[in-house]
Design a protein around this motif. Structure first.
Motif, PDB file in Angstrom:
ATOM      1  N   GLU A   1     -13.881  49.201  60.931  1.00 15.28           N
ATOM      2  CA  GLU A   1     -13.879  48.865  59.229  1.00 15.28           C
ATOM      3  C   GLU A   1     -14.929  49.834  58.938  1.00 15.28           C
TER       4      GLU A   1
ATOM      5  N   GLU B   1      -3.053  39.856  59.579  1.00 15.31           N
ATOM      6  CA  GLU B   1      -3.300  40.440  58.335  1.00 15.31           C
ATOM      7  C   GLU B   1      -4.755  40.206  57.872  1.00 15.31           C
TER       8      GLU B   1
ATOM      9  N   ARG C   1      -6.461  43.365  56.329  1.00 14.32           N
ATOM     10  CA  ARG C   1      -7.085  43.561  54.935  1.00 14.32           C
ATOM     11  C   ARG C   1      -8.662  44.009  54.881  1.00 14.32           C
ATOM     12  N   ARG C   2      -9.195  44.003  56.068  1.00 19.01           N
ATOM     13  CA  ARG C   2     -10.618  44.455  56.188  1.00 19.01           C
ATOM     14  C   ARG C   2     -10.657  45.859  56.124  1.00 19.01           C
ATOM     15  N   TYR C   3      -9.570  46.480  56.519  1.00 15.86           N
ATOM     16  CA  TYR C   3      -9.573  48.029  56.649  1.00 15.86           C
ATOM     17  C   TYR C   3      -9.063  48.397  55.130  1.00 15.86           C
ATOM     18  N   ASP C   4      -9.730  49.398  54.515  1.00 16.68           N
ATOM     19  CA  ASP C   4      -9.287  49.885  53.425  1.00 16.68           C
ATOM     20  C   ASP C   4      -7.995  50.848  53.838  1.00 16.68           C
TER      21      ASP C   4
END
Lengths: 272, 992
Positions: free
Chosen positions: B388, B649, B653-656
């Motif tokens: 991340e 998920e 969601r923690r990855y742009d």
């Protein structure tokens, strides 16, 4: 006439979204340059030559001291070569000249932490901040935003709601006192709020992704020309940016682009 | 003077980090606490006035809206226990570096070398009273003892004084010592020298080195440079790095003596050359004029064409060993490291996206852990956070990935990190994917400084994880320093200021300069000119340090000043370390004295070829006999909740995954943006609709039956995912990442020949299927020592190959996603379903392995994928989703709940053997199958396109949000609301 509008996007030290912000500015009709901060510090490029300043998203200095803190410190204290001014001085002069500034995500954090937003009475004093999301995590998700039609913000004219992605770990908006929040509300400086499926402002996760007070996603200064927000308008300028473009009938142009068009049109009408 | 500045949130402000820690302590350690608060601590060691320190504390170090500050005194005493965690000396402290820069701006002067800022974090607990528990919380959750240290203060105990002992400064003496090593010793002693020095050199290799140094010509040549006949530590270390498994891929280059199950024997001279390079050569020959490869195997990454103006660069790396010791630092370094591969390919490229695939043991593992292993949950957490930070901070979207689970990955997690990049076809009139160092070019190092971090990374990862695995092999990446360097390098590239570039990864300068110098045939490197993080590094340490964020460039003398000036302006360090020559020698000096003089030929070609026995004895496996399940809905829900199938998920969601504004098909899709996409579609040029499609296949569970079919299935899965979204099957390249357990026969690996045979078989399949599908391999990497051995306990990972694919879609507006779109759309299953459940998720759920591993028919599959492309081009498909883990049942459920509409399907309509039982029809993992939905008006067109192929109309999309599966005999096997299926799929990792 719009072709004469000149936009600048500052890059360097950890900005990440300069290319897509520049693309949005160009689509809106502005002549746009991406300028590395070293060019500004060397005085080879000057803010004065532009009408529309964009502070793009990213992680200035890794957000190591808190989002945009080290970046704000650099703008405030690093001197421009051959002059006594800092870039912060240039920036205040830019604002005083009636020009436009938009900060997105890290750019919004930078504006708030330098005191450029909300800057009640043009005092450039920091009285709000953006801090860690309540869940303590970075998140990338699309959010409904309700637009405040009573705001002086020139960027959101004609809009009622926008759907945009947030991509941040430090997006929770808070104020230093209830009075500051009250004044933001009273002067209609809250421009966009996180909203639920019905379009109403919400404090509930995940529609409000970070726990921002009063569901605040973006604010402007009293002139309406300096504007910052956590969601990314440059990330929705075409229908294929929309997460459901393969299943919904959408206009070709994304709603995020409207903000840039409003800025360019405003400049064309009033500054040129 | 030393100041300790403590920053904490004001009363009433939510401490999100503290709350997260409180939750983690409860969930991971089962300890319930009342309150956890956190403080940031900056320990400043510099000549400053009290007023300066006040300005710093209340300026850049704190935010007056929400934070309070204390200087040289506790911020609060209102807690029962305080744990302060800081770094060990020499560990990269990114925040400390930024804090130092902030002070420099504020006081308008640079820090002296001995001045610095060191950061730490205080955790303040209420409801925690005993120090034993506090010690457990610190060691098991807050800190990693390899890189961090901590102090614990119970209520009432006095704070330690703020003095020199409190700061983790590296205090080292300048050491110019170069040792000579006597290799004329016994074999036992030679082995000892290799083991003690973390050299990972075999006895045969030690002999080769010893013999080289007794050659009279070598001795006389050494005398001329002022060196004795004995090898120096610099030389031995340089050889160990260059000859390491990690750098030299000795197993893939070995001569293999293979015997199959029928006793047929054959010799294979290099698996790499025979099967990998061989496949690509054959594919390119078959492609003829349509060949789209530009640079394969010879550079840090592979390069293919994108369009007439742009080329596409792709590389996937593994970073397993470091991630086992320090998951956060290991994974962070993995991602920023593979980013440098993209940047260091050809003349350099702009990075456009990352991919990440991890293999872990279950985060819910509840058995006692063997020594030195971290709990899988900590590995999961740390790796995800590392990637991340590495991806998000670098401004590179993470658009594709997956997580695989198997208990054996407790021994070593696998961390695959990939990066794609874009470069112009031509740069200043020359192909951008080519580069060549010229004689006389300067060796210039840019980016970070050199420290002891990352010493012996290359040799360490060439061994199993053991008791003595070195702490210095662990590093922490610094994405911002690297980002600044990349901004500078792209500008320098476009201005034509250098002739060649490569990254400093494994082996450090030793590898980067050594490899670049192959263009000219020698170099002269002045180790004492290299910028250091701190004093005390010996010459050999400078040469092989793997300190991060460094690139090495060849800069022509006439551009040197311009290059260094531009770097300085952009706040990037660039240092001239010497010149490339045609001397024929790998020549290093320290303060003018030669400390290393090895012939280029010996260092690059001298390593003896390994001999590898391999014998294939098929494992004894059986198909299980068991009764048909009574409750299909329950089985389906169980499968959806299995770790290999369930939603990721919370991680995604923690990855742009949207920065750069090019992600057209995102990792999550569907009516509520939470369905699992098969592949990602990315638009790298904002003014064009041409797109890149990236996907992958990975199936370690099939390896226990036969690695040949594991490999075939991984290739098919990668391509299947790729075509599902619209990737063009005629313009796609593959990239293989082998992660194996040690296949070299030895005392500690008596089953080496079996593991080597598994490797041979996987390679055979790689060749067979790449050629059959017409997919060239463009780059890859192997990691061959994924074992854990301490005492009698040995854990070997299942042989695992990640097969990544990258290619093109002509117009992203024709991409197709996996979610069903409208009621009344027709549901087709493409591809025949066989009795192939060996290694399947269904069998695993029942505790079986099975024997019938899925097999791939490439001819049939290729025809299907081509036809699918035609259907996509004509806009005939509403949705398309691949069938993989969990088979048809899982795919139906996923497509339905992602789209928000139900489905009604009849298993009797499936193309399959007549007697195949319903559970096998639903959960078979037969390859090359896809589920498509089609609007009724396109029925004829689709059926005409697929005429003569396996294409069965099995049902339709319905308005009612429930999945209904009938068996043709009037039985309803599944009738379950979609939200129930979705909850089962989302539940397991929701809170990770």
């Amino acid at each position: 006439m719009a072709a004469k509008v000149r936009a600048i996007v500052i890059s360097g030290n950890g900005t990440n979204c300069e290319r897509e912000v520049a693309h949005a500015c160009r689509l809106a009709g502005a002549d746009t340059d991406i300028v590395h901060i070293s060019e500004l510090l060397a005085d080879r490029s000057r803010l004065d030559d532009y009408h529309f300043l964009n502070l793009a998203g990213g992680f200035l200095d890794g957000d190591d001291l808190g989002s945009a803190k080290a970046g704000a410190n650099r703008l405030t204290h690093a001197r421009v070569a051959g002059r006594q001014d800092s870039l912060a001085d240039d920036l205040r002069r830019f604002v005083a000249a009636g020009k436009l500034v938009m900060g997105v995500c890290n750019g919004f954090q930078l504006l708030v932490k330098m005191g450029l937003l909300p800057s009640f009475d043009g005092d450039f004093r920091q009285n709000c901040t953006l801090t860690f999301n309540d869940r303590g995590r970075f998140e990338n998700r699309w959010c409904n935003l309700q637009v405040n039609n009573h705001s002086p913000c020139i960027y959101t004219r004609g809009l009622t709601d926008i759907f945009l992605p947030v991509r941040h770990g430090e997006g929770k908006f808070v104020t230093d006192s209830p009075e500051t929040l009250e004044r933001l509300e009273k002067e209609q400086l809250v421009v966009v709020r996180y909203a639920d499926a019905q379009g109403d402002p919400t404090l509930i996760y995940p529609d409000n992704p970070n726990g921002s007070v009063a569901a605040i996603a973006g604010i402007c200064d009293p002139s309406g020309r300096v504007f910052g927000l956590m969601p990314h308008p440059e990330a929705y300028v075409h229908r294929t940016h929309h997460p459901r473009w393969t299943r919904e009938d959408l206009p070709e142009e994304g709603l995020g682009l409207a903000l840039y068009r409003n800025a360019v049109d405003f400049i064309a009408a009033t500054l040129i | 003077m030393i100041w300790k500045i403590i920053v904490g949130l004001k009363a009433g402000i939510t401490d999100a980090r503290g709350n997260r820690v409180k939750k983690d302590i409860a969930e991971h350690l089962g300890i319930e606490l009342d309150v956890v608060r956190t403080h940031d601590v900056y320990t400043v060691d510099a000549s400053l006035s009290d007023a300066d320190v006040e300005r710093v504390a209340h300026g850049p170090f704190s935010d007056s809206v929400i934070q309070d500050v204390a200087i040289n005194q506790p911020l609060t005493r209102d807690c029962d226990m305080l744990i302060e965690v800081g770094f060990r000396p020499g560990v990269t402290d990114n925040t400390g570096r930024t804090a130092k820069e902030a002070i420099q701006y504020l006081v308008d002067r640079p820090f002296a070398p001995e001045e610095g800022v060191y950061t730490s974090t205080q955790y303040l607990f209420k409801g925690l009273h005993d120090k034993v528990t506090a010690e457990k919380i610190a060691g098991d959750l807050l800190a990693n003892g390899l890189i961090q240290r901590w102090t614990i203060l119970a209520k009432g105990e006095t704070e330690p004084p703020v003095d020199a002992a409190a700061i983790p400064r590296v205090v080292g003496q300048v050491s110019t010592e170069v040792r000579q090593i006597d290799l004329n010793v016994s074999n036992e002693q030679l082995v000892q020298i290799s083991r003690d020095g973390m050299l990972a050199l075999t006895l045969e290799e030690m002999h080769r080195i010893r013999d080289h140094f007794t050659d009279p010509q070598v001795i006389s040549q050494r005398q001329q440079c002022g060196l004795g006949s004995q090898i120096t530590d610099v030389e031995l270390e340089a050889l160990a790095q260059t000859w390491s498994e990690h750098c030299k891929h000795k197993i893939f280059a070995a001569r293999v003596f293979y015997e199959d199950e029928q006793g047929r024997k054959e010799q294979i001279d290099s698996l790499f050359k025979t099967f990998i390079v061989g496949a690509t050569r054959e594919v390119r020959k078959n492609l003829g004029e349509k060949d789209f490869c530009l640079s394969v195997f010879k550079d840090n990454a592979g390069v293919i064409t994108f369009n007439d103006d742009w080329s596409l660069v792709f590389k996937v790396e593994t970073h397993n060993s470091p991630s086992a010791l320090d998951p956060y630092g290991g994974a962070l370094t993995g991602i920023v490291g593979v980013n440098r591969d993209g940047m260091g390919t050809g003349m350099g490229a702009r990075l456009i996206f990352n991919t990440d695939v991890f293999c872990f043991a279950s985060p819910f593992y509840d058995q006692p852990l063997p020594p030195r292993l971290l709990h899988p949950r900590r590995i999961f957490e740390g790796v995800v956070e590392g990637v991340e930070h590495g991806g998000n901070k670098s401004g590179i979207p993470t658009i594709n990935g997956s997580i695989q689970f198997d208990e054996r990955f407790a021994g070593k997690p696998l961390v695959y990190c990939g990066t794609a990049a874009l470069m112009p076809r031509l740069l200043n009139g020359q192909p951008c994917h080519e580069k060549k160092v010229q004689i006389g070019d300067h060796i210039v190092m840019t980016g970070g400084r050199i420290g002891k971090d990352g010493i012996h990374g290359a040799t360490f990862s060439s061994e199993e994880l053991h008791e003595g695995s070195p702490v210095t092999a662990v590093q922490i990446g610094d994405p911002i320093t690297q980002r600044k360097m990349f901004d500078f390098l792209l500008l320098a590239r476009d201005r034509g200021l250098y002739t060649s570039i490569t990254d400093n990864g494994a082996g450090g300068l030793s590898s980067s300069v050594g490899e670049m110098a192959e263009d000219t045939g020698g170099f002269e490197l002045h180790l004492d000119r290299a910028p250091l993080k701190y004093q005390g590094l010996r010459p050999w340490e400078i040469l092989i340090s793997e300190a991060q964020e460094r690139m090495t460039l060849a800069v022509p003398p006439e551009h040197l000043d311009k290059f260094i000036t531009l770097a300085k302006e952009m706040d990037v360090e660039a240092t001239d370390l010497g010149v490339f020559t045609d001397s024929g020698y790998f020549n290093c000096l320290y303060q003018g004295q030669t400390v290393c003089c090895l012939s280029m030929e010996f260092i690059h070609e001298g390593v003896p070829q390994m001999q590898l026995p391999a014998k294939w004895i098929p494992p004894l496996v059986n198909e299980p006999a068991f009764a048909e399940p009574g409750d299909y809905a329950q089985v389906l829900e169980q499968l959806l909740g299995r770790l290999n199938i369930c939603s990721k998920e919370a991680v995604v969601r923690r990855y742009d995954h949207e920065v750069q504004a090019g992600t057209v098909v995102k990792p999550l899709t569907g009516v509520t943006n939470d369905g699992p996409s098969d592949a990602a579609v990315f638009r790298p040029l904002l003014d064009s609709f041409e797109g890149v499609v990236v996907a992958h296949g990975i199936c370690p569970s099939y390896s226990d039956i036969d690695t040949y079919h594991m490999m075939a299935c991984a290739i098919d899965e990668g391509l299947r995912n790729y075509v599902a979204t619209g990737g063009n099957i005629e313009h796609v390249a593959g990239l293989d990442n082998f992660c194996w357990c040690d296949p070299v026969l030895s005392e500690k690996t008596p089953d080496g020949p079996y593991k080597a045979a598994q490797l041979v078989r996987a390679n055979q399949a790689l060749y067979d299927y790449c050629v059959a599908f017409g997919v060239p391999l463009i780059s890859g990497k192997d990691s061959m020592k994924n074992d854990y051995q301490i005492g009698d306990r040995k854990i070997s990972i299942p042989p695992t190959v990640l097969f990544s694919v990258i290619g093109k879609i002509a117009d992203v507006r024709l991409a197709v996603t996996m979610d069903v779109k409208k009621p009344d759309d027709l549901v087709y299953l493409l591809g025949r379903t066989e009795d192939e459940l060996g290694g399947s998720e269904y069998y695993a759920q029942l505790g079986h392995l099975g024997a019938h591993v899925p097999q791939v028919n490439a001819t049939v599959a290729l025809q299907r994928y081509r036809t699918l492309n035609q259907a996509q081009q004509q806009g005939l498909l509403a949705s398309c989703h691949d069938l993989s883990d969990g088979g048809l049942g899982v795919t139906l459920a996923e497509s339905a709940f992602a789209g928000g509409y139900g489905m009604d399907v009849d298993l009797a309509l499936i193309d399959a053997p007549a007697d195949l039982r319903a559970d096998k029809l639903l959960f078979s993992e037969s390859q090359s199958r896809l589920l498509i939905t089609v609007a009724p008006q396109h029925q004829v067109a689709v059926e005409e396109l697929f005429c003569g192929q396996s294409c069965a109309l099995i049902g339709k999309v319905v308005e009612a949000p429930e999945l209904k599966v009938r068996d043709g005999a009037g039985r309803v096997l599944v009738q379950t609301p979609l939200d129930r299926l979705k909850s089962a799929w989302q539940a397991p990792l929701k809170e990770m």
